[in-house]
Design an enzyme around this catalytic site. Structure first.
Site, PDB file in Angstrom:
ATOM      1  N   CYS A  43       0.828  -1.203   0.000  1.00  0.00           N
ATOM      2  CA  CYS A  43       0.000   0.000   0.000  1.00  0.00           C
ATOM      3  C   CYS A  43       0.866   1.259   0.000  1.00  0.00           C
ATOM      4  CB  CYS A  43      -0.959  -0.012   1.181  1.00  0.00           C
ATOM      5  SG  CYS A  43      -0.156  -0.238   2.790  1.00  0.00           S
TER       6      CYS A  43
ATOM      7  N   HIS B 200      -1.489   0.945   7.658  1.00  0.00           N
ATOM      8  CA  HIS B 200      -1.959   1.018   6.276  1.00  0.00           C
ATOM      9  C   HIS B 200      -1.732   2.432   5.750  1.00  0.00           C
ATOM     10  CE1 HIS B 200      -4.162  -0.087   2.739  1.00  0.00           C
ATOM     11  NE2 HIS B 200      -5.059   0.875   2.925  1.00  0.00           N
TER      12      HIS B 200
END
Length: 956
Positions: free
Chosen positions: A98, A335
């Site tokens: 990510c 994340h």
């Protein structure tokens, strides 16, 4: 009692009053439950497995009534993955990528970078280099028909581990540096300088001497400004601290060239130029010196939509164009997402891997991004933001830009984009066809089931049996229907086994014929395949089981009485456990579905002697059967019982071997027993003779040694230690151990016939493999045993001009070639590091050891251990993996200086073997008292981690 067990019990209740020879067809049908009432729909929650006539709850409810076409397939609409008009394209997360996806989206929206990158042209274009993969990726992000694309080509070219999340800021630095280096080699000047022109600014470190006023400047370039956020509330405070004056005094004084001495000074950063794209790194991930790891700062920082750099440099107004967010409380997990402003429309979008969300209105809306993934509630409340400002505790990079021009389409890349779009359209068409085929197949199956299910119940007409599992799979559209296989339900007579009736269903012959014609298979099982033999056997078994308790009590009383008339031999162990053996045999007979290929209790005789072991006995009377199949000679293991007892036992074990009272023990066993006694007597005599002739060798008394050569001999003989150990075993237990026949000195010589040890090596440790013999002992051994190779050590005394000398030789001579190979293998084994120990000695300036407690080390890496008085700890005191050294000694990796024998360990690509660090080595650890370099960062780790683990970057 469960319904299935009730049905089972009811099916065989008649055996209590019917003998096997009196069984009729009605009893057989009762055993197979032919007449049980069929269940009606709605009365059973699930199918009655014990009732072969129950045909509900097997999956039929899915097909009866109207059916939605969507139930005939599990294929999503492929158009759901089609890119909507006027939307951006997402990027697939390959596991832990990510952080890569966020930067790719930010760079894609840099129109100048995108336009310049499209000029990187290759006439024979196939993406190979990193620059080409990025170029192709940008083209797909711009013109792909897909909702999201796979960046694995670029990720693979970069050599990134898709399962490990890296430091996002370090990735950004390294990638831009790599891109700049690649583009600088192009002939096109626009390409050569695009990274510098877009991202590069300049400043100087200016130092002013407080004594003479001399000013010196050290120019430098930057691609982002790294701003400390600890203790600050807004971006202005962070930039102000970055540019503030720094006092150089005390131990940190500055050496002035004019004064030619260290002087107090002032140092500041002076900006010279700012790039069109200004990257501001908010230093949320900082190194904690106490733990030796990075930690995340969750400080709220306020930042403006418009950034005016006039207070710090000159009038230069930037617009906020991207905010990169890290969600999570740890620096090592979490994340990454990106908020990016479209340069053409000024709309804000949130890029979260494959998901892209357009913000309402024209303003950035961070929403609840700062609260998601927080596991610990913060005591700090989110401050109120002024108009035109935003506030975040998770933003780690801010991107500000000046106005950009519209970018052009990638004309020469369109061929590759068209190819990918064509593949996507073909895939969509293929998925649509598969959906249609599934629907057509489902409709046909629906008609088939509706037609055949009504024919399944067998009423008064002829019937046959179909496997229950097959019927369920036939009604389960997700499973391919195979041939009907009834082979698993056959008994040893080739018919339907009574125990398997719960696994099949009784259906009409009309339905069975239709199913077999359509799907094939076999064998077909109809009413003629009900097995009379199995029912009779089960009847006998059940009756015996019912009778077993009474027979056991009667046999127990009968064996206590005096025998009159003919008697039979029974094993004592068998007699003690016959009820359990009988029960096991009856249960086996009761559930046996195939012909037995092995032995069963009482039906076959064991070919081997059981030695009367009751626990290991499996067949009745096997404990008195010898290996030849006759009566065992061990009369203490058997008992004589009356013919009345034997008759009752025989009913349960009809094939057990029978031995009458007059049966003679096995003659072969009697002969072997006598031969064994004779052999034992010979072995005892042989052992006694050998012991008397070699008494000192047996008791290990008066043994010669090499360190103190005996005065009265000039030769000693050598035999393997293994030979002496085996010989002593025989002497101690001549009836249990085999006699030794040969010496086996070939174990000590090489393939060339040379001796493998030297006089010195035997003194220094190799003597553990051999035993020394006196000449008189060797003379005895040469007569008693076969000698394959005499080996001796000779002491030769000589007189030389310098005086008397003593020389030791061996016969046969030493083979130097094989000896060197042996030593080489020993050294190689040392470098395998299996269960090896490497010691770490922490020292300070006066060379004294610092006493610390250190945890345990994992095997096959390295172990750290402190010394006291320069001696390693004793064996067994195990210490830590190197990744633990910073905790064991409270020393961070960048403060560690490691050396062995005065040689520093500084090569970050080295291994223990290449450095010559063998097991039991001692490595010195010296601690830096002053920090002389920055903490090791990702992609730039110093030797401390890699040398000791070989597994990568520890302490990050």
């Amino acid at each position: 009692m469960a319904p299935r067990l009730q049905l089972e019990k009811a099916a065989w209740r008649w055996v209590e009053s019917v003998k096997p020879e009196d069984i009729r067809q009605e009893h057989i049908e009762l055993a197979y439950r032919i007449s049980l009432a069929a269940c009606k729909r709605g009365t059973c929650r699930r199918n009655c497995k014990g009732n072969p006539n129950c045909l509900v709850g097997i999956g039929e409810q899915t097909w009866l009534g109207e059916i939605d076409e969507n139930s005939f397939h599990n294929i999503d609409d492929p158009n759901s993955e089609r890119r909507d008009k006027n939307t951006f394209v997402g990027l697939t997360n390959l596991g832990a990528t990510c952080y890569v996806n966020t930067f790719l989206q930010v760079w894609f929206h840099n129109l100048e970078l995108r336009r310049s990158l499209y000029q990187y042209y290759n006439s024979h274009y196939e993406p190979e280099s990193i620059c080409e993969h990025l170029q192709y990726l940008f083209a797909l992000l711009q013109n792909s028909n897909r909702k999201y694309i796979d960046p694995s080509g670029l990720v693979k070219a970069l050599g990134l581990d898709t399962g490990q999340q890296q430091d996002a800021q370090e990735f950004s630095k390294l990638f831009l540096s790599l891109l700049e280096d690649t583009l600088s080699k192009q002939k096109n000047p626009i390409l050569q300088n695009v990274i510098q022109q877009q991202f590069c600014g300049q400043f100087s470190y200016v130092t002013v001497c407080n004594q003479c006023g001399r000013s010196s400047a050290l120019p430098s370039r930057f691609y982002e400004l790294e701003l400390n956020i600890q203790g600050h509330k807004n971006l202005t405070e962070c930039v102000t601290e970055f540019l503030k004056d720094e006092k150089l005094d005390g131990d940190n004084r500055y050496f002035c060239e004019s004064c030619q001495s260290k002087q107090n000074a002032t140092r500041r950063i002076r900006l010279h130029s700012l790039p069109p794209t200004l990257n501001l790194q908010l230093m949320r991930f900082v190194f904690d010196r106490q733990t030796g790891h990075k930690k995340k700062l969750n400080t709220y920082i306020s930042f403006p939509e418009q950034l005016d750099m006039a207070p710090f440099f000159e009038k230069c107004v930037y617009e906020l164009s991207a905010v990169l967010i890290h969600r999570g409380i740890s620096a090592y997990s979490g994340h990454y997402i990106a908020h990016v402003k479209d340069a053409r429309t000024s709309d804000w979008y949130k890029f979260n891997d494959e998901e892209i969300e357009k913000m309402e209105g024209k303003k950035l809306q961070l929403g609840r991004e700062d609260d998601i993934a927080e596991t610990v509630k913060s005591q700090t409340r989110k401050p109120k933001c002024s108009k035109g400002y935003h506030c975040s505790r998770n933003a780690y990079m801010l991107v500000y830009k000046v106005q950009e021009e519209e970018t052009a389409d990638p004309a020469f890349l369109q061929r590759l984009v068209d190819q990918d779009n064509h593949k996507f359209e073909e895939w969509c068409s293929e998925m649509s066809d598969m959906r249609k085929q599934s629907v057509d197949k489902g409709k046909a199956k629906h008609e088939e089931v509706k037609e055949l299910y009504e024919l399944l119940p067998a009423r008064e007409e002829p019937y046959e049996f179909i496997p229950l599992d097959w019927l369920k799979k036939w009604l389960d559209d997700s499973t391919a229907t195979k041939k009907i296989d009834n082979s698993h339900f056959l008994c040893s007579h080739g018919k339907l086994h009574p125990d398997k009736v719960g696994d099949v269903k009784r259906v009409s012959q009309t339905a069975g014929q239709a199913l077999f014609e359509r799907y094939g298979g076999g064998p077909r099982l109809d009413g003629s395949t009900l097995c009379r033999e199995c029912v009779e056997q089960r009847c006998r078994v059940l009756r015996l089981k019912n009778q077993l308790h009474e027979d056991y009590k009667e046999v127990s009383n009968l064996v206590k009485r005096t025998i009159s008339g003919e008697g039979y031999w029974v094993g004592k162990a068998s007699l003690r456990s016959w009820r359990q053996l009988a029960l096991e045999q009856l249960e086996k007979d009761e559930h046996e579905s195939e012909p037995s290929n092995g032995q069963s209790n009482g039906n076959d005789c064991s070919p081997e002697v059981s030695e009367g072991n009751e626990e290991e006995m499996k067949t009745f009377n096997e404990d008195i059967v010898c290996s030849h199949g006759g009566l065992s000679i061990l009369d203490t293991e058997r008992k004589l019982v009356s013919s009345e007892v034997w008759t009752k036992l025989r009913a349960y074990f009809p094939k057990a071997l029978e031995f009458t009272q007059d049966q003679s023990p096995c003659p072969q066993c009697l002969t072997l027993e006598q031969e064994e006694k004779d052999n034992e007597a010979v072995s005892k005599m042989m052992a006694l003779d050998q012991k008397n002739q070699l008494l000192n060798l047996f008791h290990e008394k008066n043994r010669p040694t090499l360190t103190k050569w005996p005065q009265d001999t000039d030769i000693l003989y050598v035999v393997p230690l293994f030979f002496v150990d085996e010989w002593r075993k025989f002497i101690r237990r001549p009836t249990k151990s085999s006699p030794v026949s040969s010496v086996g000195n070939n174990l000590l010589v090489c393939p060339h016939g040379g001796f493998m040890f030297t006089y010195d090596s035997l003194i220094n440790g190799d003597a553990q493999h051999i035993v020394l013999l006196w000449p008189s002992e060797w003379e005895v051994i040469s007569k008693l045993f076969i000698v394959d190779q005499p080996i001796s050590i000779n002491c030769v005394k000589q007189t030389t001009p310098t005086g008397p000398t003593t020389k030791y030789t061996t016969q046969p001579d030493l083979c130097w070639e094989c000896r060197e190979g042996f030593l080489f293998q020993q050294q190689k084994d040392l470098r395998e590091y299996t269960q090896a120990t490497i010691y770490i000695r922490k020292i300070i300036e006066d060379k004294r050891m610092i006493k610390e407690a250190v945890p345990e080390l994992n095997a096959s890496s390295s172990e750290a251990e402190e010394e006291k008085e320069e001696q390693p700890k004793v064996a067994g005191e195990r210490d830590p993996d190197f990744s633990q050294i910073m905790h064991a000694f409270s020393v961070a990796p960048f403060d560690q200086n490691l050396s062995i024998d005065g040689k520093g360990l500084t090569d970050d690509s080295a291994t223990l073997g290449s450095l010559g660090v063998i097991p039991e080595s001692i490595i010195s650890l010296k601690v830096n008292t002053q920090v002389t370099r920055s903490p090791c960062m990702l992609f730039n780790c110093n030797v401390c981690a890699r040398v000791f683990t070989g597994t990568g970057l520890l302490g990050h």
